[in-house]
Write an enzyme that holds these catalytic residues in place. Structure first.
Site, PDB file in Angstrom:
ATOM      1  CE  LYS A  47      61.644   3.201  23.018  1.00  0.00           C
ATOM      2  NZ  LYS A  47      61.385   4.637  22.859  1.00  0.00           N
ATOM      3  CE1 TYR A 269      79.346  -3.267  -5.428  1.00  0.00           C
ATOM      4  CE2 TYR A 269      78.934  -3.748  -3.110  1.00  0.00           C
ATOM      5  CZ  TYR A 269      78.714  -4.021  -4.454  1.00  0.00           C
ATOM      6  OH  TYR A 269      77.871  -5.041  -4.820  1.00  0.00           O
TER       7      TYR A 269
END
Length: 388
Positions: A47, A269
């Protein structure tokens, strides 16, 4: 505040770009190890694009190394395997009530049924489905409630008598298999046994029975039944951290810029990191849009010239910065973000720990901008030696 002093600009190595290499020999070796530990058949769970490793490549490798069937979440994932030419048994276990049941049957895909609503929708949509009834064995999220289980079994048996489907399997899932002593595991095993007796009392004969995923495959033989489901373990992730599985991913990227800075220069940042003294910084063209977790900022490391260097400042959408210190690395040189750890490079586990997330989140979150490449599987003897 001191201003940065840039080095002379240089162009990165021609053609160099972030790259994710998948080592199929590692997946093959993990599959063989897990198949030996299972007392029954091994279902390879691929998956989420094979846990970010490429569903088709992982499936083919696992089947060649000892897995006998495949597992995915959605019918669409199963159909993609069929489209790639894979003919092994495949089970899809997470679908909406209005899923493409006819499409699943048309491509010989087994489906899990967790409720009467799913069962009724399936029997209205198609004939001939191969069904695995799914019982909630303690997760409290998926699978049929024990209160409704007997009714589901009776209804499934009636549909079976009418020739609309065949109940070939039964499945459950353990919530704490990575902690073997947790009492929820024994409760889950007991509930699964009760569920099987209830199904048989209704006249069902599920021949494929699976409760154990990776951790229980490694630690709990009582949970194995006829089949074990392994996904994370195939790609080198052991949630219990008890077994030496082989990580299959190596993520690299070039330094696209190198600069010298003075002490006191703040980076990124929020200016969350300020250089304590003069140093050299390298810019790596990978960020959280590519799957590097922002929460690992200031805690994770990369490797340059065989030495680890810290990630400094905040990881941003497209880039991360490393403190090169005295390494001497220049523009165009390749940085290893993570790998199997053979050469001292950081591993996926270390990045997961730095970000306080699961390894699963790291490997399934790697973005499509990163080019993929596969290293072919080696012969079994060589691959087995690599996990010892």
């Amino acid at each position: 505040m001191s201003h940065p002093v840039r080095t002379s600009p240089r162009t990165a190595v021609a053609g160099s770009a972030p790259r994710l290499e998948i080592d199929l020999s590692a997946i093959a070796a993990n599959t063989r190890l897990l198949a030996r530990r299972s007392t029954g058949d091994l279902m390879a769970v691929v998956k989420a694009d094979g846990f970010g490793h490429g569903a088709v490549a992982v499936a083919r490798t696992a089947l060649a190394a000892g897995a006998s069937s495949l597992g995915v979440t959605s019918i669409a994932e199963a159909q993609a395997l069929r489209a790639a030419g894979l003919h092994a048994p495949v089970l899809s276990w997470l679908n909406a009530v209005d899923a493409d049941w006819a499409g699943a049957v048309g491509q010989d895909v087994d489906v899990a049924i967790p409720s009467r609503d799913h069962l009724d929708a399936l029997t209205r949509a198609t004939i001939g489905a191969r069904v695995h009834l799914s019982l909630d064995t303690g997760m409290g999220r998926d699978g049929c409630s024990p209160v409704e289980w007997a009714d589901l079994c009776r209804a499934a048996r009636m549909a079976e008598r009418q020739g609309r489907l065949t109940v070939v399997g039964m499945m459950g899932h353990l919530p704490c298999a990575d902690v073997p002593e947790d009492p929820s595991n024994s409760r889950g095993r007991n509930r699964f046994s009760w569920g099987l007796m209830t199904a048989r009392a209704a006249g069902l004969r599920p021949t494929v029975r699976h409760l154990a995923a990776t951790s229980a495959t490694l630690l709990d033989p009582l949970a194995h039944h006829t089949t074990t489901r392994v996904g994370a373990g195939l790609v080198g992730i052991d949630p219990s951290r008890t077994t030496a599985l082989r990580p299959a991913l190596t993520l690299t990227a070039p330094l696209v810029e190198v600069r010298s800075i003075h002490g006191g220069t703040s980076i990124g940042y929020g200016h969350t990191w300020t250089a304590p003294g003069p140093t050299r910084l390298g810019l790596v063209p990978l960020g959280y849009a590519d799957g590097l977790p922002r929460s690992a900022s200031g805690r994770a490391e990369m490797q340059v010239r065989g030495e680890r260097v810290p990630v400094v400042g905040r990881i941003s959408m497209d880039m991360a910065v490393v403190d090169l210190g005295a390494s001497g690395a220049e523009v165009g040189e390749i940085v290893t973000v993570f790998g199997p750890g053979d050469a001292g490079e950081p591993t996926v586990r270390e990045w997961a720990d730095a970000a306080d997330v699961l390894e699963h989140e790291i490997v399934t979150g790697l973005g499509a901008r990163v080019a993929r490449g596969f290293r072919p599987a080696r012969p079994p003897a060589a691959a087995l030696r690599s996990v010892r």
